[in-house]
Scaffold this motif. Structure first.
Motif, PDB file in Angstrom:
ATOM      1  N   GLN A   3       0.818  -1.220  -0.007  1.00 43.58           N
ATOM      2  CA  GLN A   3      -0.066   0.113   0.082  1.00 43.58           C
ATOM      3  C   GLN A   3       0.939   1.047  -0.089  1.00 43.58           C
ATOM      4  O   GLN A   3       1.910   1.302   0.584  1.00 43.58           O
ATOM      5  CB  GLN A   3      -1.042   0.017   1.275  1.00 43.58           C
ATOM      6  CG  GLN A   3      -1.897  -0.993   0.966  1.00 43.58           C
ATOM      7  CD  GLN A   3      -3.068  -1.062   2.239  1.00 43.58           C
ATOM      8  OE1 GLN A   3      -2.444  -0.787   3.519  1.00 43.58           O
ATOM      9  NE2 GLN A   3      -4.244  -1.470   2.137  1.00 43.58           N
ATOM     10  N   LEU A   4       0.417   2.207  -0.788  1.00 40.92           N
ATOM     11  CA  LEU A   4       1.324   3.526  -1.095  1.00 40.92           C
ATOM     12  C   LEU A   4       0.180   4.685  -0.487  1.00 40.92           C
ATOM     13  O   LEU A   4      -0.749   4.788  -1.222  1.00 40.92           O
ATOM     14  CB  LEU A   4       1.781   3.584  -2.411  1.00 40.92           C
ATOM     15  CG  LEU A   4       2.589   2.486  -2.957  1.00 40.92           C
ATOM     16  CD1 LEU A   4       2.704   2.442  -4.342  1.00 40.92           C
ATOM     17  CD2 LEU A   4       3.767   2.065  -2.107  1.00 40.92           C
ATOM     18  N   VAL A   5       0.981   5.593   0.071  1.00 36.83           N
ATOM     19  CA  VAL A   5       0.446   6.766   0.504  1.00 36.83           C
ATOM     20  C   VAL A   5       1.227   7.862   0.061  1.00 36.83           C
ATOM     21  O   VAL A   5       2.270   8.045   0.664  1.00 36.83           O
ATOM     22  CB  VAL A   5       0.143   6.751   2.050  1.00 36.83           C
ATOM     23  CG1 VAL A   5      -0.811   7.954   2.142  1.00 36.83           C
ATOM     24  CG2 VAL A   5      -1.009   5.567   2.148  1.00 36.83           C
ATOM     25  N   GLU A   6       0.826   8.861  -0.681  1.00 39.13           N
ATOM     26  CA  GLU A   6       1.569  10.039  -1.138  1.00 39.13           C
ATOM     27  C   GLU A   6       1.183  11.224  -0.374  1.00 39.13           C
ATOM     28  O   GLU A   6       0.136  11.463   0.078  1.00 39.13           O
ATOM     29  CB  GLU A   6       1.275  10.532  -2.458  1.00 39.13           C
ATOM     30  CG  GLU A   6       1.655   9.377  -3.559  1.00 39.13           C
ATOM     31  CD  GLU A   6       0.466   8.602  -4.087  1.00 39.13           C
ATOM     32  OE1 GLU A   6       0.663   8.044  -5.151  1.00 39.13           O
ATOM     33  OE2 GLU A   6      -0.561   8.550  -3.480  1.00 39.13           O
ATOM     34  N   CYS A  22       6.291   9.326  -0.424  1.00 36.73           N
ATOM     35  CA  CYS A  22       5.358   8.323  -0.704  1.00 36.73           C
ATOM     36  C   CYS A  22       5.825   7.297   0.486  1.00 36.73           C
ATOM     37  O   CYS A  22       6.946   6.486   0.453  1.00 36.73           O
ATOM     38  CB  CYS A  22       5.537   7.599  -2.060  1.00 36.73           C
ATOM     39  SG  CYS A  22       4.611   6.066  -2.366  1.00 36.73           S
ATOM     40  N   GLY A 110      -0.384   4.500  -5.555  1.00 42.54           N
ATOM     41  CA  GLY A 110      -1.015   5.238  -4.585  1.00 42.54           C
ATOM     42  C   GLY A 110      -2.101   6.052  -5.122  1.00 42.54           C
ATOM     43  O   GLY A 110      -2.468   5.824  -6.201  1.00 42.54           O
TER      44      GLY A 110
END
Length: 119
Positions: A3-6, A22, A110
């Motif tokens: 899981q990617l969160v920018e 990220c 993301g």
């Protein structure tokens, strides 16, 4: 599964700078090549930069060479995009993506972060 969160997008004047981050989940972050892509309104998504998990080999699209720098911290499971000398043509939604080093396609993406550069 990754899981990617920018984060780090925003509004900046031409000539200014922004740093995108990220954050990734998962236990094998160093196994992934990380990339940044962007999509401007009415345009297709395009590759911006990438960095390998081991060795930190980087690649950039021509339009950002000398202005953008991609980096990563495997300990922090985070990839960065330092953007300098921004111009209005850099306005886009920026996406972080991950692919296993053995894979051709980026499998994880993301949600994107908006970067707007005013003239």
């Amino acid at each position: 599964q990754v899981q990617l969160v920018e984060s780090g997008g925003g509004l900046v004047q031409a000539g200014g700078s922004l740093r995108l981050s990220c954050a990734a989940s998962g236990r094998t972050f160093s196994s992934y090549t990380m990339g940044w892509f962007r999509q401007a309104p009415g345009k297709e998504r395009e590759f911006v930069a990438s960095i390998t998990g081991i060795g930190g080999i980087t690649d950039y699209t021509d339009s950002v060479k000398g202005r953008f720098t991609i980096s990563r911290s495997n300990a922090q499971k985070t990839v960065y995009l330092q953007m300098n000398s921004l111009n209005p043509e850099d306005t886009a939604v920026y996406y972080c993506a991950a692919r296993l080093m053995s894979a051709r396609e980026y499998a994880y993406w993301g949600q994107g972060t908006q970067v707007t550069v005013s003239s």
